[in-house]
Design a protein around this motif. Structure first.
Motif, PDB file in Angstrom:
ATOM      1  N   THR A   6      68.017  37.700  66.072  1.00  0.00           N
ATOM      2  CA  THR A   6      68.987  37.455  67.143  1.00  0.00           C
ATOM      3  C   THR A   6      68.415  36.378  68.050  1.00  0.00           C
ATOM      4  O   THR A   6      67.290  35.916  67.845  1.00  0.00           O
ATOM      5  N   ASN A   7      69.149  36.039  69.091  1.00  0.00           N
ATOM      6  CA  ASN A   7      68.644  35.056  70.046  1.00  0.00           C
ATOM      7  C   ASN A   7      67.504  35.627  70.896  1.00  0.00           C
ATOM      8  O   ASN A   7      66.839  34.890  71.600  1.00  0.00           O
ATOM      9  N   TRP A  18      64.670  34.537  68.174  1.00  0.00           N
ATOM     10  CA  TRP A  18      64.612  33.142  67.720  1.00  0.00           C
ATOM     11  C   TRP A  18      65.477  32.241  68.583  1.00  0.00           C
ATOM     12  O   TRP A  18      66.495  32.672  69.116  1.00  0.00           O
ATOM     13  N   THR A  19      65.091  30.986  68.671  1.00  0.00           N
ATOM     14  CA  THR A  19      65.948  29.970  69.285  1.00  0.00           C
ATOM     15  C   THR A  19      66.197  28.887  68.246  1.00  0.00           C
ATOM     16  O   THR A  19      65.330  28.609  67.410  1.00  0.00           O
ATOM     17  N   ALA A  77      61.375  32.891  69.894  1.00  0.00           N
ATOM     18  CA  ALA A  77      61.806  32.923  71.293  1.00  0.00           C
ATOM     19  C   ALA A  77      60.668  33.342  72.216  1.00  0.00           C
ATOM     20  O   ALA A  77      60.706  33.065  73.410  1.00  0.00           O
TER      21      ALA A  77
END
Length: 110
Positions: A37-38, A41-42, A51
């Motif tokens: 998900t955000n 991770w970015t 992230a």
């Protein structure tokens, strides 16, 4: 997959490699699971980055240099490697060292 597993590698696992290809082998090494998900991770353009800081297990033996990171589907074993990329600076691992990947570490895909 709700979790992706980050691995360290001593050489480029290549396009046909899997999660064990050139994978780190220092004593106590294990892949690290990161949520897909955000929060985990970015993505910026064609680059995916953690992230937050990813810390691997502290080495309790062995020495090697990690030059690539991988992102795959399995926590252990052969597993499907989705992508890999060079890490800079390389991580020199020896007993007592805790390898880390920062949010500045990214893999560019196309």
């Amino acid at each position: 997959a709700t979790t992706l597993y980050v691995s360290l590698h001593t050489a480029d696992p290549g396009v046909t490699g899997n999660q064990t290809t050139s994978e780190a082998a220092y004593t106590s090494y294990a892949r690290v699971g990161i949520v897909r998900t955000n929060v985990g991770w970015t993505i910026s353009g064609e680059t995916i980055s953690p992230a937050a800081l990813i810390q691997f297990a502290t080495a309790t033996g062995g020495s090697e240099t990690e030059t690539y990171m991988g992102i795959g589907l399995s926590s252990t074993g052969t597993g499907t490697l989705l992508m890999s990329g060079a890490i800079s600076p390389n991580i020199t691992v020896a007993s007592g060292v805790t390898p880390e990947l920062t949010s500045a570490t990214g893999i560019t895909f196309s």
